[in-house]
Scaffold this active site. Structure first.
Site, short mmCIF file in Angstrom:
data_model
loop_
_atom_site.label_atom_id
_atom_site.label_comp_id
_atom_site.label_asym_id
_atom_site.label_seq_id
_atom_site.Cartn_x
_atom_site.Cartn_y
_atom_site.Cartn_z
N LYS A 269 -18.16 -5.99 7.62
CA LYS A 269 -16.91 -6.74 7.76
C LYS A 269 -16.52 -6.81 9.22
CE LYS A 269 -14.15 -6.82 3.57
NZ LYS A 269 -12.87 -6.41 3.01
N ARG B 36 -1.78 -6.05 -8.70
CA ARG B 36 -0.54 -6.79 -8.45
C ARG B 36 -0.30 -7.86 -9.50
NH1 ARG B 36 -2.82 -8.12 -2.66
NH2 ARG B 36 -4.53 -8.39 -4.15
N HIS C 278 0.84 -1.20 0.00
CA HIS C 278 0.00 0.00 0.00
C HIS C 278 0.88 1.26 0.00
CE1 HIS C 278 -3.15 -2.68 2.12
NE2 HIS C 278 -3.63 -2.42 0.91
N SER D 5 -3.02 -7.87 2.53
CA SER D 5 -3.33 -7.73 3.96
C SER D 5 -3.77 -9.07 4.53
CB SER D 5 -4.46 -6.70 4.16
OG SER D 5 -4.05 -5.44 3.72
#
Ligand code: PNS
Length: 188
Positions: free
Chosen positions: A43, A92, A19, A130
């Site tokens: 979440k 990514r 990040h 993460s």
């Protein structure tokens, strides 16, 4: 000349060096960049929004044109509210592309004036997420060089607390599944 403000929305649970790499790249091409943490009541995050904000603020304190904020609701509505013209997202690997494309096109449908800009983090972070950082840290693996020192320290603190909690429960004769520890509850 028009100044270009962008938002970099995400969960950042926890923020990683990937990040940070993207924030640095974004800060070089946008006049202003707002790292926007989604407040998602559905979440069950490892870190509270306040903790994530503090970590990101510390991580980005060296960038003059980067700030940190939180939001809920639609990303495009937030972008409009803060008068941003672009949404920054990282890609990514090819596996990210499908999801990111769907989001970018949906966001374009919702708000045609807003552009999504994709950037690639450094190759050394191309496998980093993460979710994996949480998993490796929880299982005792090294996360050195994957997250800033401050984040590593906060993760270790969380894990210590969770272990103490689990040990207490075990001493009280509870099975692990009866416990409320986030580390057991969390879907990895
Ligand atoms: O870091 P993440 O979890 O990949 O970030 C995903 C995020 C926060 C960018 C995405 O879930 C989002 O934009 N949520 C806000 C709600 C919204 O706008 N949904 C429609 C997306 S097309």
């Amino acid at each position: 000349m028009k100044r270009i403000k962008a938002i970099y929305p995400g969960s950042f649970d926890p923020p990683t060096n990937g990040h940070l790499d993207l924030i640095e790249r974004g800060s070089k091409i946008f006049d202003e960049l707002v790292v926007a943490i989604l407040r998602n009541p559905e979440k069950d995050p490892l870190f509270s929004v306040a903790d994530r904000r503090k970590m990101l603020e510390a991580m980005t304190s060296g960038f003059d044109n980067v700030s940190v904020d939180t939001f809920d609701g639609l990303t495009v509505d937030y972008a409009l509210r803060v008068e941003a013209r672009a949404i920054l997202r990282g890609i990514r690997a090819i596996s990210d592309y499908e999801y990111e494309l769907q989001m970018a096109l949906m966001n374009r449908k919702l708000q045609p004036g807003l552009e999504t800009v994709f950037m690639m983090p450094a190759e050394k972070y191309s496998y980093l997420s993460s979710r994996l950082v949480r998993e490796v840290a929880q299982l005792g693996g090294s996360i050195e060089c994957l997250v800033p020192d401050l984040v590593e320290q906060k993760l270790r603190e969380k894990i210590d607390v969770a272990h103490k909690f689990a040990n207490r429960e075990q001493s009280a004769g509870k099975t692990p599944s009866e416990g409320k520890s986030k580390f057991r509850k969390k879907k990895l």
